[in-house]
Design an enzyme around this catalytic site. Structure first.
Site, short mmCIF file in Angstrom:
data_model
loop_
_atom_site.label_atom_id
_atom_site.label_comp_id
_atom_site.label_asym_id
_atom_site.label_seq_id
_atom_site.Cartn_x
_atom_site.Cartn_y
_atom_site.Cartn_z
CG ASN A 135 -1.85 -1.09 1.39
OD1 ASN A 135 -2.39 -1.56 0.40
ND2 ASN A 135 -2.05 -1.55 2.61
CG ASP A 160 1.26 3.42 4.91
OD1 ASP A 160 0.43 2.66 4.38
OD2 ASP A 160 2.13 3.02 5.72
CE LYS A 203 -1.32 -5.30 9.66
NZ LYS A 203 -0.22 -4.86 10.56
CG ASN A 244 4.99 -1.83 6.08
OD1 ASN A 244 5.38 -1.10 5.18
ND2 ASN A 244 3.91 -1.57 6.79
CD GLU A 298 -2.75 -4.57 5.38
OE1 GLU A 298 -2.96 -3.72 6.25
OE2 GLU A 298 -1.83 -4.46 4.54
N GLY A 321 6.60 -5.92 25.48
CA GLY A 321 7.34 -6.99 24.83
C GLY A 321 6.45 -7.99 24.13
CG ASP A 370 3.66 -4.44 9.39
OD1 ASP A 370 2.94 -5.40 9.72
OD2 ASP A 370 3.21 -3.43 8.82
#
Length: 308
Positions: free
Chosen positions: A11, A13, A40, A43, A140, A227, A254
Site C-alpha cells: 500500500n 500510506d 503489511k 513492510n 490484507e 514486549g 510489521d
C-alpha cells in the site's frame, strides 16, 4: 540459501500527524502529512531484507503512480519483485494513517489491487520453495490466498509464519485450514482477543496457549511496550521489550514479524527470533512511517547485546 518469501499486501500510506487521535465526529487539523510506502506485506518484506536474508514479495499494485512509487521503494530495499503483479484496472492499495503526539495511531486500509492477489497468482509458489525457506503471510490479501500459500509451503517443507492482521472472524471460510498449516502465529493484543473470542484477559500467556489449540505449532502475542509472550509445545515465556526513543509506532508490528521470519530463516531459535523481533519493533518506532527507521542485523544485535 534460505529465503523469506512474503505473500501479502503493498500500500501507499497517507500519513497525518495530529496532537491526539480524533474522537468520533471530530475534525482535526494535521500538523504534517506525507505519502509513504507501506502495506503489511511490503513492510515485513523490507524488515526481512534489512536483516540480510534474501527476500521476495508476492503482491499486487495498480498501474498507477502509487504502484511505481512502491516498486521503486521496495527495489531500493533489496526486496525481490519478480512476482509483483501490476493490475490494470484496480488502483494500488491505500492506507489512511493518523499518528498522535504520543505515537499511537489508527489505520484504515482500502485494499485496491491487493484483492487481486488470488490463489491463482501464487500458483508457482510450491515449486519455488525449499525446506530452508520461511513463508510469511498476513491478511490484507484474501484469506483464501493466505491459506493456499500456507498449504503450498507446508507441502514443500517450508515453515509458515502468519501475522493474522487484520484479524479474521472466528469460523471464517478457510481459517481452520490456514491455522492448521502455520508454524508460528503472530498477533497483537487486539488480534489475539478477536481470534480467540475471549474478553480482555488478566494475563496473555493463557491466551497464547488457547490460540495454539486452534492449530499453529507456536503462538506469539506482541504486547507493545510490554514486549511479547510466546507458547510452543515445549513451554511458554515472556520476552521483555527493548528500550526505544518512541516517535511513531506505525509498522512496529510489521518490523517484528519480518525480522522474526528472517531470523528463523537464518537458523535462530524461536526465542532468539522473538527477541530479535522485539529489537526490530523498538527500532521501527524511532522513525516516522512504516519503513523509515534504518536498522539491520548488526544494529539489532547491538540492541540485544549480542555478537553479530
Amino acid at each position: 540459501m534460505s529465503r523469506v518469501i512474503v505473500v501479502g499486501s503493498a500500500n501507499v500510506d497517507v500519513t497525518t500527524q495530529v496532537a491526539a487521535l480524533p474522537a468520533p465526529g471530530q475534525t482535526l487539523l494535521a500538523t504534517d502529512t506525507a505519502l509513504l510506502p507501506g502495506g503489511k506485506g511490503a513492510n515485513q518484506a523490507v524488515a526481512a531484507s534489512r536483516w540480510g536474508t534474501a527476500t521476495e514479495l508476492y503482491a499486487a499494485v495498480g498501474a498507477d503512480s502509487f504502484g511505481r512509487l512502491l516498486r521503486t521503494a521496495l527495489a531500493a530495499q533489496g526486496v525481490g519483485l519478480d512476482r509483483l503483479i501490476e493490475h490494470r484496472s484496480a488502483p494500488t492499495g491505500l492506507a489512511l494513517v493518523t499518528v498522535a503526539a504520543d505515537a499511537e495511531n489508527t489505520i484504515v486500509v482500502a485494499p485496491g489491487a491487493n484483492s487481486a492477489l488470488t490463489a491463482d497468482a501464487i500458483a508457482d509458489l510450491r515449486s519455488r520453495l525449499g525446506p530452508d525457506d520461511v513463508v510469511l503471510l498476513q491478511l490484507e490479501v484474501p484469506l483464501a490466498t493466505a491459506a493456499a500459500a500456507a498449504v503450498a509451503a507446508r507441502a514443500a517443507g517450508a515453515r509458515v509464519v502468519l501475522n493474522a492482521a487484520p484479524p479474521p472472524q472466528p469460523g471464517s471460510s478457510g481459517l481452520a485450514t490456514l491455522l492448521a498449516n502455520v508454524d508460528v502465529l503472530v498477533v497483537n493484543e487486539t488480534e489475539a482477543i478477536a481470534l480467540s473470542g475471549a474478553g480482555t484477559p488478566a494475563a496473555w500467556l493463557p491466551v497464547a496457549v488457547a490460540l495454539r489449540e486452534q492449530g499453529p505449532a507456536a503462538v506469539v502475542i506482541t504486547l507493545g511496550g510490554d514486549g511479547a509472550v510466546a507458547c510452543t509445545g515445549d513451554g511458554s515465556w515472556h520476552q521483555p521489550a527493548l528500550p526505544a526513543a518512541v516517535l511513531d509506532t506505525t509498522g512496529a508490528g510489521d518490523a517484528f514479524c519480518g525480522v522474526l521470519a528472517a531470523a528463523l530463516a537464518d537458523g535462530r531459535t524461536l526465542p532468539q527470533a522473538v527477541r530479535a523481533g522485539c529489537a526490530a519493533g523498538a527500532a521501527a518506532t524511532e522513525g516516522r512511517g512504516a519503513q523509515s527507521a534504518l536498522y539491520g542485523r548488526d544494529e539489532l544485535d547491538a540492541r540485544m547485546g549480542d555478537v553479530a
